[in-house]
Scaffold this active site. Structure first.
Site, mmCIF file in Angstrom:
data_model
loop_
_atom_site.group_PDB
_atom_site.id
_atom_site.type_symbol
_atom_site.label_atom_id
_atom_site.label_comp_id
_atom_site.label_asym_id
_atom_site.label_seq_id
_atom_site.Cartn_x
_atom_site.Cartn_y
_atom_site.Cartn_z
ATOM 1 N N CYS A 2 0.859 -1.185 0.096
ATOM 2 C CA CYS A 2 -0.075 0.042 0.069
ATOM 3 C C CYS A 2 0.978 1.154 0.021
ATOM 4 O O CYS A 2 2.045 1.078 0.177
ATOM 5 C CB CYS A 2 -0.691 -0.026 1.258
ATOM 6 N N ARG A 27 3.196 0.988 -6.864
ATOM 7 C CA ARG A 27 3.042 -0.056 -5.865
ATOM 8 C C ARG A 27 2.026 -1.033 -5.842
ATOM 9 O O ARG A 27 1.897 -1.883 -5.061
ATOM 10 C CB ARG A 27 3.092 0.844 -4.415
ATOM 11 N N TRP A 74 -3.923 -2.100 -1.031
ATOM 12 C CA TRP A 74 -4.017 -3.378 -1.654
ATOM 13 C C TRP A 74 -4.649 -3.983 -0.647
ATOM 14 O O TRP A 74 -3.900 -4.684 0.426
ATOM 15 C CB TRP A 74 -2.457 -3.447 -2.168
ATOM 16 N N GLU A 492 4.165 -12.843 -15.678
ATOM 17 C CA GLU A 492 3.414 -11.588 -14.964
ATOM 18 C C GLU A 492 2.980 -10.640 -15.548
ATOM 19 O O GLU A 492 2.129 -9.847 -15.137
ATOM 20 C CB GLU A 492 4.863 -11.354 -13.789
ATOM 21 N N HIS A 508 11.387 -36.112 -19.414
ATOM 22 C CA HIS A 508 10.766 -36.792 -18.203
ATOM 23 C C HIS A 508 9.263 -36.353 -17.695
ATOM 24 O O HIS A 508 8.964 -36.623 -16.520
ATOM 25 C CB HIS A 508 11.584 -36.384 -17.025
ATOM 26 N N LYS A 606 4.450 -4.215 -6.502
ATOM 27 C CA LYS A 606 5.880 -3.971 -6.598
ATOM 28 C C LYS A 606 6.570 -4.309 -5.576
ATOM 29 O O LYS A 606 7.548 -5.270 -5.528
ATOM 30 C CB LYS A 606 6.431 -2.575 -6.872
HETATM 31 C C1 AGP Z 1 9.777 -9.474 -10.270
HETATM 32 O O1 AGP Z 1 9.385 -8.939 -11.565
HETATM 33 C C2 AGP Z 1 8.627 -9.391 -9.337
HETATM 34 N N1 AGP Z 1 7.531 -8.628 -9.460
HETATM 35 C C3 AGP Z 1 8.851 -10.169 -7.968
HETATM 36 O O2 AGP Z 1 9.257 -11.441 -8.205
HETATM 37 C C4 AGP Z 1 9.925 -9.312 -7.115
HETATM 38 O O3 AGP Z 1 11.228 -9.637 -7.542
HETATM 39 C C5 AGP Z 1 9.997 -10.009 -5.595
HETATM 40 O O4 AGP Z 1 8.675 -9.636 -5.117
HETATM 41 C C6 AGP Z 1 11.116 -9.547 -4.795
HETATM 42 O O5 AGP Z 1 11.086 -8.293 -4.497
HETATM 43 P P1 AGP Z 1 12.391 -7.371 -4.019
HETATM 44 O O6 AGP Z 1 13.536 -7.545 -4.817
HETATM 45 O O7 AGP Z 1 11.964 -5.976 -3.659
HETATM 46 O O8 AGP Z 1 12.617 -8.170 -2.700
#
Ligand code: AGP
Length: 611
Positions: A2, A27, A74, A492, A508, A606
């Site tokens: 949020c 965010r 959020w 994503e 496999h 984010k």
């Molecule tokens: C990546 O594209 C993501 N949106 C997500 O996997 C992100 O890398 C993950 O949440 C980790 O975030 P951070 O690097 O801020 O810890």
């Protein structure tokens, strides 16, 4: 995940707080709201959906001087609807609260507040804060009273919070508190700002106070008073943010993601600056680990989530190759609950763009508790992870706004390569091998620029692939590590099912899924396994899958490939960097062709600051 903003001063407080909120759209959120304290009353406006809906409700409304706090929500407790949107109020309508984080004991608090006669208007955990404050505030409270009430309320709740409170009796005061959720104060002349993240402040000020866990602060137009959890006044030194405000804007690109992919060369160059020397030696002057501490490192454990974890997979191979010692990589969410075997002699590396990811923070605390030396590889300066780890290696990728991580990954892998060279300086790997890696590392910004020059070719391949319903990304060795991130990128932002597989595993089981309409992207950059990769791709072709091969420039185009993506030659261990630049572009153009909300993909945020 949020976002919080706030303003106090002579501008239109509501519009300034909401304007500031727009800087935090990245965010991820499902509703937005704002509360102001002026003229002896609290005014609240909330809307579901984008902040634009809130703007529309505010259109034509009178200017509000005084204090305002705003929020993007959020959903964690209760549906994403207007009633659950922040700000939340007490029964008397005397105050309004915005909150990021999770109040873990909210159910029992809510139950006992109800028994004491409080009525709840939402399903949120946040609302308990408003009612707890109500019980602690006497009629006509002073700023000191509000400060004390927030401190006492903070002591009663468990969990994480960044909260901001306005009170109708105090139009020149905002009181804030933080615990495990970021909160910063922007300092102005005759005005002050508040935000959960620095980019929200950049249009107004560069002078920023970062609050620490347990801090409770009272903010007025001309004052900021910070106390610790015990009520003692504490001093937090303002820091000067050097980012250009335009660095947090799109800069002419259609999406933040595309802009940030194009910032890859700069992100890597900055990450190497002052660390990779002209003679190929690596120095880490900014990493606060003593030679003695380094000398005790026997084992390395790499921990992160999502993209950061995928960068860690590359780091694991690279360090094992250079150090000839076992290196582990773990998801933070698994590590923290795994009763990990970690302690003295271990270097635990925590990788994160935001430095605020809940699982990564919890994993760091667990590793510290067990006596490991902890090093954060972090992008966000001043983030919680960077402050709690024993030492920090900043990735210097600059602010990353798009939800899909791009340049941060490239910078993370570059930083891990530096670290591998540094740790391996006296290891068994030959000086020649290290020098070759260092040379390739230095040449990466140019290699990335060359990848970006081929954007049109990548866009054409993406155009041809847009109708496919399923993607596999196959690779071996470093290519497999890169494939994990490439698949995450596509799924994503385009919402197409995508999976990464170690190419040798296809037979496999997963090969059963290959049929027309399935695309298989083969990462074929590793000389040692090139022929094996080609034979894997032939097996896909025989089952009428669409084959895309990603190969080095020096290779001839393999037969039976439907589409070809080329990357410049680099050290085998560093190929994930140019490969991902190209495959980030591929994901971007596929999502663009499908009309997806690229910078804010559905269901994602984010920064994942809750479990
Ligand atoms: C990546 O594209 C993501 N949106 C997500 O996997 C992100 O890398 C993950 O949440 C980790 O975030 P951070 O690097 O801020 O810890």
């Amino acid at each position: 995940m949020c976002g919080i903003t706030g303003y106090i001063g002579t501008r239109d407080a509501v519009r300034t707080a909401v304007q500031s909120l727009h800087q935090l759209e990245y965010r991820g959120y499902d509703s937005a709201g704002v509360a102001s304290a002026a003229g002896g009353c609290i005014r609240i406006v909330r809307a579901t959906g984008k902040i634009a809906a809130l703007d529309a409700l505010l259109e034509g409304s009178a200017v509000t001087s005084g204090a305002a706090v705003a929020h993007t929500r959020w959903a964690t407790h209760g549906r994403p609807n207007e009633a659950n949107a922040h700000p939340h109020q007490d029964c008397l309508g005397r105050l309004a609260v915005v909150h990021n984080g999770i109040i873990e004991n909210y159910a029992e608090l809510r139950h006992s507040l109800r028994r004491r006669g409080h009525e709840f208007a939402s399903e949120t955990d946040t609302e308990v804060l408003a009612h707890l404050l109500e019980e602690r505030l006497r009629t006509s409270p002073t700023a000191d009273d509000l400060l004390a009430a927030v401190r006492a309320t903070a002591a009663e709740v468990t969990g994480s919070y960044a909260m901001a409170v306005v009170c109708r009796d105090l139009p020149d005061t905002i009181v804030v508190a933080r615990q495990d959720s970021p909160l910063v104060i922007g300092l102005g002349a005759g005005e002050n700002f508040l935000a959960s993240d620095i980019p929200a402040l950049l249009p107004y000020t560069r002078s920023v106070l970062v609050l620490e866990d347990g801090d409770v602060a009272e903010i007025g137009p001309n004052r900021v008073r910070i106390t610790d959890a015990a009520g003692q006044e504490v001093e937090r030194k303002p820091m000067e943010v050097t980012w250009d405000a335009s660095a947090a804007e799109k800069g002419g690109f259609t999406h933040f993601m595309l802009k940030e992919i194009h910032e890859g060369p700069v992100a890597v160059r900055e990450t190497l600056r002052g660390r990779l020397m002209a003679d190929g030696a690596v120095e880490l002057p900014d990493v606060a680990i003593t030679p003695e501490q380094w000398s005790h490192v026997r084992r390395v454990i790499i921990v992160g989530c999502g993209t950061a974890y995928h960068a860690g997979l590359v780091g694991k191979r690279l360090m094992e190759e250079l150090l000839r010692r076992p290196v582990e990589a773990a998801f933070a969410s698994e590590f923290r609950y795994s009763d990990p075997i970690v302690g003295a002699g271990d270097l635990a590396l925590f990788i994160s763009q935001s430095g605020e990811t809940a699982d990564t923070l919890a994993a760091l605390r667990e590793a510290k508790r067990r006596g490991a030396l902890t090093l954060a590889v972090v992008n966000a300066v001043g983030s919680t992870l960077s402050r709690e780890a024993d030492a920090v290696l900043y990735t210097r990728a600059g602010p990353e706004i798009g939800v899909a991580s791009t340049k941060a990954y490239l910078a993370q892998v570059a930083a891990l390569a530096c670290l591998a060279l540094y740790l391996g300086r006296s290891a068994e790997a030959s000086a020649d091998a290290r020098a070759a890696l260092a040379r390739s590392l230095a040449a990466l910004p140019e290699a990335l620029a060359a990848c970006l020059d081929r954007s049109d070719e990548v866009a054409a391949v993406a155009q041809a692939l847009g109708g496919h319903s399923c993607f596999f990304y196959l690779g071996r060795g470093y290519d497999f590590a890169a494939a994990t991130e490439a698949a995450l990128k596509l799924k994503e932002i385009s919402y197409i099912h995508a999976e990464a597989y170690a190419a040798g595993e296809m037979k496999h089981g997963p090969l059963a899924l290959v049929e027309p309409g399935v695309a298989v992207v083969g990462l074929c950059t590793q000389a040692a396994t090139h022929e094996k990769m080609l034979s894997n791709l032939r097996e896909v072709k025989a089952r009428e899958g669409t084959v895309v091969a990603l190969i080095n420039d020096s290779r001839e185009a393999p037969p039976e490939v439907d589409h070809l993506l080329r990357i410049p030659e680099t050290h085998s261990a560093l190929t994930p960097i140019p490969a991902l630049c190209t495959l980030q572009l591929l994901a971007y153009y596929v999502a663009l062709a499908r009309g997806c909300d690229i910078d804010q993909p559905r269901n994602l945020a984010k920064s994942v600051t809750v479990e």
